[in-house]
Design an enzyme around this catalytic site. Sequence first.
Site, mmCIF file in Angstrom:
data_model
loop_
_atom_site.group_PDB
_atom_site.id
_atom_site.type_symbol
_atom_site.label_atom_id
_atom_site.label_comp_id
_atom_site.label_asym_id
_atom_site.label_seq_id
_atom_site.Cartn_x
_atom_site.Cartn_y
_atom_site.Cartn_z
ATOM 1 N N ASP A 61 60.385 -26.391 0.287
ATOM 2 C CA ASP A 61 60.078 -27.770 -0.601
ATOM 3 C C ASP A 61 60.980 -28.719 -0.196
ATOM 4 O OD1 ASP A 61 58.083 -26.560 -1.822
ATOM 5 O OD2 ASP A 61 59.466 -26.112 -3.653
ATOM 6 N N ARG A 62 60.735 -30.210 -0.296
ATOM 7 C CA ARG A 62 61.549 -31.179 -0.076
ATOM 8 C C ARG A 62 63.024 -31.261 -0.628
ATOM 9 N NH1 ARG A 62 59.288 -37.600 0.491
ATOM 10 N NH2 ARG A 62 61.098 -38.277 1.662
#
Length: 241
Positions: A61-62
């Site tokens: 995830d970012r």
Amino acid sequence: MKDYHIIYEDNHLLIVNKRAGILVQGDSTGDRTLTDVLKDYIKEKYQKPGAVFLHPVHRLDRPVSGLVVFARTSKALERMMELFRKREIQKTYWAVTRRKPDPTKGKLTHWLLKNEAKNTTTAYDYPEDKAQKAELNYKLLGKINLYYLIEVEPLTGRPHQIRVQLATLGCPIRGDIKYGYDRPNPDGSINLHARRLYFIHPIKKTPIICKAAVPNNPFWEEFLELDTEEVKEKNLDHLYE
């Protein structure tokens, strides 16, 4: 701050430690991705004309930092995805929470349903229509000041799995307002870090142990004293940091 640090590289694989905040693959924002950045790196380093083949084998995830594996050939991609599918890759994450997990070690099993429009995942305690089974093992490594460090080994790879499963345990990850933490981190990151990877190289058939340094900030660095991992002498040849 650099977008990545290279941990391991050969003709088949590229494994990097990514900074929190950069996308691995493109999304609706259209922001530049780690995949784009690394394709440029390979193009330049090896003077490759034309398009470069580089594909992430899994996602991170970012707002999460740590290890991401990229395949440099379609053969490596296919074989690495098979390793993930068969659960023959051991992944270890570090998560920082403000609440102590109870019990302090165990296995979590949920059924997760992703809402694509909202980009959130809901965890159910029972099989739910279209929900995917998600499992992880966790254990408390210790406490520094007001925070607890939890080591997590996901057995499946579902979207937002560690984030939503720990939140369901009552331990949302520090900074993760999407899953119940009360305030964001100033840099938009969350305190989840893909710390270690262990697998057998799909082409060379040698063991690969990768370890990603924690993000370069004083908060994260304090937790290094809780690292209990011992890498035996015979494994040192296979350790990449």
